[in-house]
Enzyme design. Structure first.
Site, PDB file in Angstrom:
ATOM      1  CB  SER A  52       5.743  -9.252   3.205  1.00  0.00           C
ATOM      2  OG  SER A  52       6.008  -7.830   3.714  1.00  0.00           O
ATOM      3  CE  LYS A 102       7.861  -7.229   5.316  1.00  0.00           C
ATOM      4  NZ  LYS A 102       7.492  -6.367   5.520  1.00  0.00           N
ATOM      5  CE1 TYR A 125      11.224  -5.938   2.460  1.00  0.00           C
ATOM      6  CE2 TYR A 125      11.261  -3.948   1.634  1.00  0.00           C
ATOM      7  CZ  TYR A 125      10.198  -4.822   2.657  1.00  0.00           C
ATOM      8  OH  TYR A 125       9.007  -4.706   3.138  1.00  0.00           O
ATOM      9  CE1 TYR A 165       1.719  -6.866   5.608  1.00  0.00           C
ATOM     10  CE2 TYR A 165      -0.158  -8.355   5.776  1.00  0.00           C
ATOM     11  CZ  TYR A 165       1.014  -8.142   5.946  1.00  0.00           C
ATOM     12  OH  TYR A 165       1.729  -8.306   4.255  1.00  0.00           O
ATOM     13  CB  VAL A 186       0.535  -6.288  -0.133  1.00  0.00           C
ATOM     14  CG1 VAL A 186       0.403  -5.216   1.034  1.00  0.00           C
ATOM     15  CG2 VAL A 186       2.441  -5.919  -0.405  1.00  0.00           C
TER      16      VAL A 186
HETATM   17  N1  GLU Z   1       6.885  -4.835  -0.995  1.00  0.00           N
HETATM   18  C1  GLU Z   1       6.189  -4.449   0.430  1.00  0.00           C
HETATM   19  C2  GLU Z   1       6.695  -3.334   0.826  1.00  0.00           C
HETATM   20  O1  GLU Z   1       7.163  -3.045   1.427  1.00  0.00           O
HETATM   21  C3  GLU Z   1       5.800  -5.465   1.424  1.00  0.00           C
HETATM   22  C4  GLU Z   1       4.761  -5.424   1.315  1.00  0.00           C
HETATM   23  C5  GLU Z   1       3.890  -7.026   2.062  1.00  0.00           C
HETATM   24  O2  GLU Z   1       3.872  -7.686   1.642  1.00  0.00           O
HETATM   25  O3  GLU Z   1       3.762  -6.687   3.964  1.00  0.00           O
HETATM   26  O4  GLU Z   1       6.033  -2.421   0.300  1.00  0.00           O
END
Ligand code: GLU
Length: 320
Positions: free
Chosen positions: A63, A66, A189, A241, A259
Protein backbone atom coordinates in the site's frame (compact mmCIF):
# COMPACT_ATOMS: atom_id res chain seq x y z
CA UNK A 1 22.27 13.63 23.68
CA UNK A 2 23.29 10.12 22.61
CA UNK A 3 24.82 10.13 19.10
CA UNK A 4 22.11 9.11 16.66
CA UNK A 5 23.72 5.85 15.40
CA UNK A 6 24.01 4.67 19.01
CA UNK A 7 20.43 5.70 19.70
CA UNK A 8 19.23 3.77 16.62
CA UNK A 9 21.15 0.66 17.64
CA UNK A 10 19.64 0.76 21.10
CA UNK A 11 16.16 1.29 19.65
CA UNK A 12 16.68 -1.67 17.37
CA UNK A 13 17.83 -3.89 20.24
CA UNK A 14 14.94 -2.74 22.38
CA UNK A 15 12.29 -3.83 19.87
CA UNK A 16 13.97 -6.74 18.08
CA UNK A 17 12.61 -9.03 20.77
CA UNK A 18 9.04 -7.76 20.48
CA UNK A 19 7.21 -10.57 18.72
CA UNK A 20 3.63 -9.39 18.99
CA UNK A 21 1.52 -9.31 15.86
CA UNK A 22 0.99 -11.55 12.87
CA UNK A 23 2.24 -11.85 9.33
CA UNK A 24 -0.24 -10.81 6.66
CA UNK A 25 -1.67 -13.95 5.20
CA UNK A 26 -4.53 -12.88 2.97
CA UNK A 27 -2.08 -12.97 0.08
CA UNK A 28 -0.44 -16.40 0.48
CA UNK A 29 2.97 -15.15 -0.65
CA UNK A 30 3.15 -12.57 2.16
CA UNK A 31 2.88 -15.27 4.82
CA UNK A 32 6.30 -16.51 3.72
CA UNK A 33 8.04 -13.47 5.27
CA UNK A 34 10.49 -14.04 8.13
CA UNK A 35 8.93 -12.58 11.30
CA UNK A 36 12.42 -11.66 12.56
CA UNK A 37 13.14 -9.21 9.75
CA UNK A 38 13.58 -5.77 11.24
CA UNK A 39 15.19 -2.64 9.83
CA UNK A 40 15.29 1.09 10.45
CA UNK A 41 16.62 3.62 7.91
CA UNK A 42 16.90 7.39 8.01
CA UNK A 43 18.00 9.62 5.12
CA UNK A 44 18.41 13.37 5.56
CA UNK A 45 18.02 16.02 2.89
CA UNK A 46 21.76 16.57 2.73
CA UNK A 47 22.18 12.87 1.96
CA UNK A 48 23.27 11.53 5.35
CA UNK A 49 22.14 7.96 5.90
CA UNK A 50 21.64 5.91 9.04
CA UNK A 51 20.75 2.24 8.86
CA UNK A 52 20.32 -0.60 11.30
CA UNK A 53 19.13 -4.19 10.82
CA UNK A 54 18.00 -5.91 7.61
CA UNK A 55 17.90 -2.72 5.58
CA UNK A 56 18.78 -4.53 2.33
CA UNK A 57 16.08 -7.19 2.68
CA UNK A 58 13.68 -6.88 -0.25
CA UNK A 59 9.91 -6.93 0.22
CA UNK A 60 6.91 -5.79 -1.80
CA UNK A 61 5.93 -2.18 -1.32
CA UNK A 62 2.17 -2.93 -1.08
CA UNK A 63 0.00 0.00 0.00
CA UNK A 64 2.91 2.40 0.31
CA UNK A 65 2.78 2.48 -3.51
CA UNK A 66 -0.53 4.34 -3.26
CA UNK A 67 1.22 7.57 -2.27
CA UNK A 68 3.49 7.55 -5.30
CA UNK A 69 0.83 6.61 -7.84
CA UNK A 70 -1.37 9.36 -6.41
CA UNK A 71 1.48 11.84 -6.89
CA UNK A 72 1.98 10.54 -10.41
CA UNK A 73 -1.61 11.17 -11.49
CA UNK A 74 -1.74 14.53 -9.68
CA UNK A 75 1.28 15.58 -11.68
CA UNK A 76 -0.16 14.29 -14.94
CA UNK A 77 -3.75 15.47 -14.61
CA UNK A 78 -3.76 18.24 -12.02
CA UNK A 79 -5.46 18.44 -8.66
CA UNK A 80 -8.97 19.35 -9.82
CA UNK A 81 -9.24 16.52 -12.33
CA UNK A 82 -8.01 13.95 -9.82
CA UNK A 83 -10.37 15.28 -7.14
CA UNK A 84 -13.28 14.53 -9.43
CA UNK A 85 -12.37 10.86 -9.33
CA UNK A 86 -11.06 10.40 -5.77
CA UNK A 87 -11.83 12.43 -2.65
CA UNK A 88 -9.54 13.29 0.27
CA UNK A 89 -11.78 12.41 3.20
CA UNK A 90 -10.54 9.89 5.78
CA UNK A 91 -12.85 6.95 6.41
CA UNK A 92 -11.65 5.52 9.71
CA UNK A 93 -12.26 2.13 8.12
CA UNK A 94 -9.84 -0.67 7.31
CA UNK A 95 -7.97 -0.41 4.01
CA UNK A 96 -10.03 -3.00 2.21
CA UNK A 97 -13.43 -1.83 3.40
CA UNK A 98 -16.02 -2.49 0.76
CA UNK A 99 -18.81 -0.28 1.90
CA UNK A 100 -17.09 3.07 1.91
CA UNK A 101 -17.86 4.52 -1.46
CA UNK A 102 -19.29 8.01 -1.39
CA UNK A 103 -22.30 7.48 -3.58
CA UNK A 104 -23.39 11.10 -3.27
CA UNK A 105 -20.18 12.49 -4.75
CA UNK A 106 -19.61 9.38 -6.92
CA UNK A 107 -16.07 9.00 -5.62
CA UNK A 108 -14.20 6.69 -3.32
CA UNK A 109 -13.28 8.58 -0.17
CA UNK A 110 -9.53 8.90 -0.53
CA UNK A 111 -6.57 7.49 -2.49
CA UNK A 112 -5.14 5.52 0.46
CA UNK A 113 -8.02 3.04 0.81
CA UNK A 114 -8.11 0.31 -1.82
CA UNK A 115 -11.15 1.61 -3.72
CA UNK A 116 -9.54 5.04 -4.05
CA UNK A 117 -6.18 3.56 -4.95
CA UNK A 118 -7.66 1.41 -7.72
CA UNK A 119 -9.48 4.47 -9.09
CA UNK A 120 -6.22 6.45 -8.89
CA UNK A 121 -4.31 3.74 -10.73
CA UNK A 122 -6.96 3.72 -13.45
CA UNK A 123 -5.94 7.34 -14.17
CA UNK A 124 -2.29 6.55 -14.98
CA UNK A 125 -1.82 7.94 -18.48
CA UNK A 126 -0.28 5.93 -21.29
CA UNK A 127 -0.74 4.60 -24.81
CA UNK A 128 -1.54 1.06 -23.74
CA UNK A 129 -1.09 -1.35 -20.82
CA UNK A 130 2.63 -1.90 -21.28
CA UNK A 131 3.26 1.82 -21.64
CA UNK A 132 1.43 2.44 -18.36
CA UNK A 133 3.44 -0.29 -16.61
CA UNK A 134 6.63 1.23 -17.95
CA UNK A 135 5.70 4.73 -16.78
CA UNK A 136 4.76 3.44 -13.37
CA UNK A 137 8.05 1.59 -12.92
CA UNK A 138 10.07 4.57 -14.20
CA UNK A 139 8.26 6.76 -11.72
CA UNK A 140 9.30 4.50 -8.81
CA UNK A 141 12.85 4.45 -10.13
CA UNK A 142 13.14 8.22 -9.86
CA UNK A 143 12.37 7.99 -6.15
CA UNK A 144 14.63 5.06 -5.28
CA UNK A 145 17.43 6.01 -7.64
CA UNK A 146 17.87 2.60 -9.28
CA UNK A 147 15.91 0.08 -11.33
CA UNK A 148 12.93 -1.55 -9.67
CA UNK A 149 11.32 -4.90 -10.39
CA UNK A 150 7.97 -6.50 -9.73
CA UNK A 151 7.96 -9.66 -7.60
CA UNK A 152 6.27 -11.99 -10.06
CA UNK A 153 5.04 -14.51 -7.51
CA UNK A 154 3.47 -11.86 -5.25
CA UNK A 155 1.90 -10.26 -8.31
CA UNK A 156 0.37 -13.55 -9.45
CA UNK A 157 -0.72 -14.35 -5.91
CA UNK A 158 -2.43 -10.93 -5.61
CA UNK A 159 -4.06 -11.29 -8.98
CA UNK A 160 -5.38 -14.75 -8.25
CA UNK A 161 -6.69 -14.00 -4.79
CA UNK A 162 -7.72 -10.36 -5.15
CA UNK A 163 -11.45 -11.08 -5.29
CA UNK A 164 -12.27 -8.32 -2.87
CA UNK A 165 -10.41 -5.72 -4.90
CA UNK A 166 -12.09 -7.03 -8.05
CA UNK A 167 -15.49 -6.77 -6.40
CA UNK A 168 -14.71 -3.21 -5.38
CA UNK A 169 -13.72 -2.29 -8.91
CA UNK A 170 -16.94 -3.78 -10.27
CA UNK A 171 -18.97 -1.90 -7.69
CA UNK A 172 -17.27 1.33 -8.69
CA UNK A 173 -17.95 0.54 -12.33
CA UNK A 174 -21.58 0.03 -11.44
CA UNK A 175 -21.74 3.42 -9.70
CA UNK A 176 -20.01 5.15 -12.60
CA UNK A 177 -16.96 5.87 -10.44
CA UNK A 178 -14.56 4.02 -12.73
CA UNK A 179 -14.17 4.05 -16.45
CA UNK A 180 -12.18 2.09 -18.96
CA UNK A 181 -10.78 -1.40 -18.75
CA UNK A 182 -11.05 -2.34 -15.09
CA UNK A 183 -9.18 -5.61 -15.50
CA UNK A 184 -6.23 -3.67 -16.81
CA UNK A 185 -6.49 -1.16 -13.95
CA UNK A 186 -6.58 -4.02 -11.43
CA UNK A 187 -3.61 -5.68 -13.04
CA UNK A 188 -1.67 -2.46 -12.81
CA UNK A 189 -2.75 -2.00 -9.20
CA UNK A 190 -1.60 -5.52 -8.27
CA UNK A 191 1.64 -4.83 -10.05
CA UNK A 192 2.30 -1.54 -8.24
CA UNK A 193 1.73 -3.33 -4.91
CA UNK A 194 4.27 -5.98 -5.94
CA UNK A 195 7.17 -3.62 -6.66
CA UNK A 196 10.21 -4.74 -4.66
CA UNK A 197 11.96 -2.31 -2.33
CA UNK A 198 14.07 -2.48 0.80
CA UNK A 199 13.99 -0.33 3.93
CA UNK A 200 16.78 1.89 2.65
CA UNK A 201 14.81 2.52 -0.57
CA UNK A 202 11.76 3.55 1.44
CA UNK A 203 13.79 6.04 3.45
CA UNK A 204 15.20 7.55 0.24
CA UNK A 205 11.67 7.76 -1.19
CA UNK A 206 10.48 9.49 1.98
CA UNK A 207 13.46 11.86 1.91
CA UNK A 208 12.60 12.72 -1.69
CA UNK A 209 9.11 13.74 -0.61
CA UNK A 210 10.56 15.65 2.36
CA UNK A 211 12.81 17.46 -0.14
CA UNK A 212 9.87 18.65 -2.31
CA UNK A 213 10.23 15.84 -4.80
CA UNK A 214 13.98 16.18 -5.30
CA UNK A 215 15.89 12.94 -4.65
CA UNK A 216 18.66 13.96 -2.22
CA UNK A 217 20.99 11.18 -3.40
CA UNK A 218 20.62 11.22 -7.18
CA UNK A 219 19.57 14.91 -7.35
CA UNK A 220 16.83 13.93 -9.77
CA UNK A 221 13.42 15.62 -9.56
CA UNK A 222 11.09 12.65 -9.03
CA UNK A 223 7.85 14.60 -9.06
CA UNK A 224 6.77 18.22 -9.45
CA UNK A 225 7.06 20.11 -6.14
CA UNK A 226 3.45 21.32 -6.47
CA UNK A 227 2.19 17.78 -5.74
CA UNK A 228 3.97 17.45 -2.41
CA UNK A 229 1.52 19.37 -0.27
CA UNK A 230 -1.36 17.26 -1.55
CA UNK A 231 0.28 13.90 -0.98
CA UNK A 232 1.53 14.85 2.48
CA UNK A 233 -1.99 15.94 3.41
CA UNK A 234 -3.57 12.61 2.49
CA UNK A 235 -0.72 10.69 4.10
CA UNK A 236 -1.29 12.64 7.29
CA UNK A 237 -5.04 12.09 7.39
CA UNK A 238 -5.38 8.65 5.75
CA UNK A 239 -1.98 6.95 5.60
CA UNK A 240 -2.10 4.52 8.51
CA UNK A 241 -5.36 2.65 7.87
CA UNK A 242 -7.81 2.97 10.75
CA UNK A 243 -4.99 4.09 13.04
CA UNK A 244 -4.44 7.34 11.12
CA UNK A 245 -5.93 9.59 13.80
CA UNK A 246 -4.01 8.00 16.62
CA UNK A 247 -0.79 8.08 14.60
CA UNK A 248 -1.31 11.80 13.86
CA UNK A 249 -1.81 12.36 17.58
CA UNK A 250 1.12 10.32 18.82
CA UNK A 251 3.73 10.55 16.06
CA UNK A 252 2.53 13.59 14.17
CA UNK A 253 4.20 13.27 10.77
CA UNK A 254 2.76 12.13 7.42
CA UNK A 255 3.27 8.41 6.87
CA UNK A 256 2.08 5.40 4.91
CA UNK A 257 2.21 1.77 5.85
CA UNK A 258 1.75 -1.44 3.88
CA UNK A 259 0.77 -5.00 4.75
CA UNK A 260 4.22 -6.39 4.05
CA UNK A 261 5.42 -4.49 7.15
CA UNK A 262 6.88 -1.27 5.85
CA UNK A 263 6.19 2.19 7.22
CA UNK A 264 7.48 5.23 5.35
CA UNK A 265 7.32 8.62 7.06
CA UNK A 266 8.29 12.14 6.12
CA UNK A 267 9.76 14.80 8.39
CA UNK A 268 9.04 17.71 6.04
CA UNK A 269 12.11 19.67 4.96
CA UNK A 270 14.32 17.43 7.11
CA UNK A 271 14.42 13.69 6.50
CA UNK A 272 12.79 10.46 5.40
CA UNK A 273 12.42 7.60 7.85
CA UNK A 274 11.44 3.98 7.16
CA UNK A 275 10.93 0.95 9.34
CA UNK A 276 10.40 -2.59 8.10
CA UNK A 277 9.14 -5.44 10.25
CA UNK A 278 6.44 -7.76 8.92
CA UNK A 279 4.57 -8.59 12.15
CA UNK A 280 1.36 -6.56 11.96
CA UNK A 281 -1.16 -5.39 14.52
CA UNK A 282 -4.86 -5.89 13.91
CA UNK A 283 -5.12 -2.65 11.91
CA UNK A 284 -2.44 -3.83 9.48
CA UNK A 285 0.45 -1.67 10.73
CA UNK A 286 3.87 -3.05 11.68
CA UNK A 287 3.94 -3.51 15.46
CA UNK A 288 7.63 -2.74 15.86
CA UNK A 289 7.34 0.01 13.27
CA UNK A 290 4.71 1.91 15.22
CA UNK A 291 6.69 1.55 18.46
CA UNK A 292 9.92 2.75 16.85
CA UNK A 293 8.22 5.84 15.44
CA UNK A 294 6.60 6.62 18.77
CA UNK A 295 10.01 6.49 20.46
CA UNK A 296 11.64 8.61 17.77
CA UNK A 297 8.91 11.24 17.96
CA UNK A 298 9.16 11.27 21.74
CA UNK A 299 12.94 11.64 21.76
CA UNK A 300 13.46 13.98 18.82
CA UNK A 301 10.24 15.97 19.05
CA UNK A 302 9.49 15.89 15.32
CA UNK A 303 5.72 15.85 15.82
CA UNK A 304 4.59 18.66 13.51
CA UNK A 305 2.68 20.32 16.30
CA UNK A 306 5.36 19.98 18.93
CA UNK A 307 6.06 23.68 19.00
CA UNK A 308 8.37 23.49 21.99
CA UNK A 309 11.31 22.24 19.93
CA UNK A 310 11.69 24.99 17.31
CA UNK A 311 12.32 24.29 13.64
CA UNK A 312 14.66 21.84 11.91
CA UNK A 313 15.22 20.05 15.18
CA UNK A 314 15.44 16.52 13.87
CA UNK A 315 18.05 16.90 11.13
CA UNK A 316 20.17 19.05 13.43
CA UNK A 317 19.89 16.71 16.37
CA UNK A 318 20.87 13.60 14.46
CA UNK A 319 23.80 15.30 12.76
CA UNK A 320 25.60 15.75 16.12
N1 GLU B 1 -2.08 -5.37 -2.36
C1 GLU B 1 -2.80 -5.11 -1.21
C2 GLU B 1 -4.27 -5.09 -1.48
O1 GLU B 1 -4.77 -4.30 -2.21
C3 GLU B 1 -2.34 -3.86 -0.55
C4 GLU B 1 -2.66 -3.98 0.83
C5 GLU B 1 -1.95 -3.04 1.75
O2 GLU B 1 -0.73 -2.98 1.81
O3 GLU B 1 -2.70 -2.35 2.46
O4 GLU B 1 -4.99 -5.87 -0.98
Amino acid sequence: MTPFPRFLDALYQQYAGLNDGKLASYIPELAKADPNWFAISVVTLDGKQFHVGNTQQKFTIQSISKVFVYAMVLEALGREAVLQTVGVEPTGDPFNSLIRLDEASKRPYNPMVNAGAIATTSLIPGENASDRIERMLTMFQRYVGHEVYVDASVFVSERETGHRNRAMAHLMLNFGMLEGDIDEALDLYFRQCSVLVNCQDLAVMAATIANRGHNPLTKEQAVHPDCIRDILSVMYTCGMYNFAGEWAYRVGIPAKSGVSGGILAVVPNEAGIAVFSPLLDDRGNSVRGVRVFEELAQTYGFHLFDLSMGRCKFAEAIAQ
